[in-house]
Design a protein around this motif. Structure first.
Motif, PDB file in Angstrom:
ATOM      1  N   CYS A  40       0.807  -1.217   0.000  1.00  0.00           N
ATOM      2  CA  CYS A  40       0.000   0.000   0.000  1.00  0.00           C
ATOM      3  C   CYS A  40       0.846   1.277   0.000  1.00  0.00           C
ATOM      4  CB  CYS A  40      -0.930   0.058   1.207  1.00  0.00           C
ATOM      5  SG  CYS A  40      -1.789  -1.495   1.570  1.00  0.00           S
ATOM      6  N   MET A  61      -9.026  -1.729  -2.885  1.00  0.00           N
ATOM      7  CA  MET A  61      -7.594  -1.462  -2.817  1.00  0.00           C
ATOM      8  C   MET A  61      -6.856  -2.792  -2.720  1.00  0.00           C
ATOM      9  SD  MET A  61      -6.729   1.760  -2.866  1.00  0.00           S
ATOM     10  CE  MET A  61      -7.972   2.812  -3.590  1.00  0.00           C
ATOM     11  N   CYS A  69       1.978   4.085  -2.707  1.00  0.00           N
ATOM     12  CA  CYS A  69       1.082   5.212  -3.045  1.00  0.00           C
ATOM     13  C   CYS A  69       0.738   6.020  -1.786  1.00  0.00           C
ATOM     14  CB  CYS A  69      -0.210   4.701  -3.660  1.00  0.00           C
ATOM     15  SG  CYS A  69       0.033   3.813  -5.207  1.00  0.00           S
ATOM     16  N   HIS A  70       0.443   5.298  -0.707  1.00  0.00           N
ATOM     17  CA  HIS A  70      -0.027   5.974   0.513  1.00  0.00           C
ATOM     18  C   HIS A  70       1.149   6.345   1.408  1.00  0.00           C
ATOM     19  CE1 HIS A  70      -4.280   5.478  -0.276  1.00  0.00           C
ATOM     20  NE2 HIS A  70      -4.006   4.279  -0.739  1.00  0.00           N
TER      21      HIS A  70
END
Ligand code: HEC
Length: 407
Positions: free
Chosen positions: A334, A379, A337-338
């Motif tokens: 994750c 996601m 991007c985050h």
């Protein structure tokens, strides 16, 4: 942070701000006119050509609204037309589609587990469905079917549900909901730009010439206004659905769209009846509530049966999940991007401000992670672009269900 990111983020924000403002103005004025039109009363002694009037109080004064269906004895110079609210909503919405969805199809439109599209195919399909969706709808209204409002309504409903079903089998859930919402919005604006306003212009022209306007002109406009009235609430639902992965991230997402449309019609029917002094059909709220409960129930089924079964916590319910394992999964699947500084190309800042790098951030977003990556597979985007394993989703799910502790 580089200047490209500043420009990108702020133009995005500005367009979205404009889009919401234009939509508020459009929906506000259209709800107002629906109310006004339905609440007009006939009484003796109205000026010639006036079909009805309504008294309203607002802003410290009283308004006496009268509707002329035949030209008034003199046509005022400064006639106000209501159209820019609709056009601005479309232009800003179209711009948002371009800068978000069509500029980053891998993140927003494509789900490789739904259909393995390459970016240009996804964008082409996105553009085509908007254009074709309107053309077919317009032809249906103009066909002999259009003479019967109720029959037309039934056929349009089936037609829209079919498109929703098709879109959810081509795009990601997130992409399908936005594309479908954009299609309905496009149909509504096109109704204003291509039917309602042009026909109104012809009516005004013939009234000015002292002629009797063709009643068919007004009828066509009225029919499209009615469609717009009933489509307004569903389109707003679809536009905000992106923040609720359970709405679009399930195998029954197209059925959810079908129910949302019924819900929108039911709620508008209640208000339309009330405005027209035709009683309070309270049953419409029962229908809306039943649809809402059904939607919530359907959303619990999660992604496709196969995907859901893969990542469902079946084995070792007793097995205690270690936070270190959770952190490793999130960081490797994750946080490209985050993160404070995302490394994924096309992602300038952490999407929606959600950062998943430090233990605290992961802990803080436990429920969000559960909603986005376990209950739905929204996601990682793109149909699992960073290839999180079913086993890892299972671990994330168990961790949350065991209380999302940090040890
Ligand atoms: C390839 C980049 C990428 C990866 C990898 C990724 N995300 Fe996202 N995420 C996004 C984008 C883009 C959005 C914004 C979606 C939108 O605008 O609707 C987002 C939004 C979110 C949101 C906020 C949703 C909202 O509407 O408020 C959460 C929570 C989230 N992601 C969690 C995760 C989790 C958990 C993972 C790992 C399992 C993950 N993301 C992996 C790109 C990514």
């Amino acid at each position: 942070m580089t200047w490209q990111i500043l420009v990108g983020e702020w133009s995005d924000f500005a367009i979205r701000w404009l889009h919401v403002i234009a939509a508020v103005a459009w929906i506000g004025s259209s709800f107002y006119f629906i109310h006004l039109d339905l609440s007009l009363q006939k009484r003796a002694g109205l000026p010639e050509g006036v079909a009805g009037e309504a008294w309203q109080v607002h802003g410290g004064g009283f308004y006496n609204m009268q509707k002329y269906v035949v030209a008034p004895s003199h046509m005022p110079e400064d006639l106000t037309w209501f159209k820019w609210e609709a056009y601005m909503t479309f232009l800003s919405g179209f711009a948002l589609l371009c800068v978000h969805y069509w500029a980053n199809p891998e993140l927003y439109l494509i789900d490789k587990t739904v259909l393995d599209l390459v970016p240009w195919q996804a964008v082409t399909l996105g553009v085509l469905t908007l254009a074709l969706g309107w053309v077919v709808y317009d032809q249906l209204c103009k066909s002999p079917l259009g003479k019967n409002d109720v029959a037309l309504f039934g056929v349009l409903y089936v037609y829209l549900v079919f498109i929703a079903w098709g879109m959810t089998h081509v795009f990601s859930g997130r992409g399908a909901f936005i594309e479908f919402g954009a299609l309905i919005g496009t149909m509504m604006v096109a109704n204003v730009a291509m039917i309602i306003i042009p026909k109104q212009r012809i009516v005004v022209k013939s009234l000015l010439a002292g002629e009797e306007p063709d009643p068919a002109l007004g009828k066509a406009g009225k029919q499209r206004s009615l469609h717009n009235n009933y489509l307004t609430l569903p389109v707003v639902f679809l536009m905000i659905s992106n923040h609720y992965p359970l709405s679009f991230g399930t195998q029954y997402n197209w059925l959810i769209i079908a129910l949302v449309m019924i819900m929108g019609v039911a709620i508008r029917h209640f208000f339309n009846s009330q405005h027209a002094h035709k009683g309070n059909p309270w049953w419409t709220w029962l229908v809306a509530a039943a649809c809402f409960v059904l939607i919530a129930w359907l959303s619990g089924f999660g992604p496709s049966a196969a995907k859901a079964a893969e990542s469902k916590p079946v084995t070792a319910q007793a097995q205690k999940i270690k936070f270190a394992d959770v952190q490793e999964i999130v960081v490797s699947r994750c946080s490209m991007c985050h993160a404070q500084e995302p490394v994924w190309s096309g992602v300038g800042v952490a999407p929606k401000g959600v950062m998943l790098e430090t233990p605290d951030e992961i802990h803080l977003h436990a429920k969000q992670i559960y909603l986005q990556a376990v209950m739905s597979h929204a996601m990682p985007p793109g149909g699992n672009i960073t290839e999180i394993a079913p086993e890892d989703r299972r671990i994330l799910g168990l961790w949350f269900e065991q209380g999302a502790s940090m040890n």
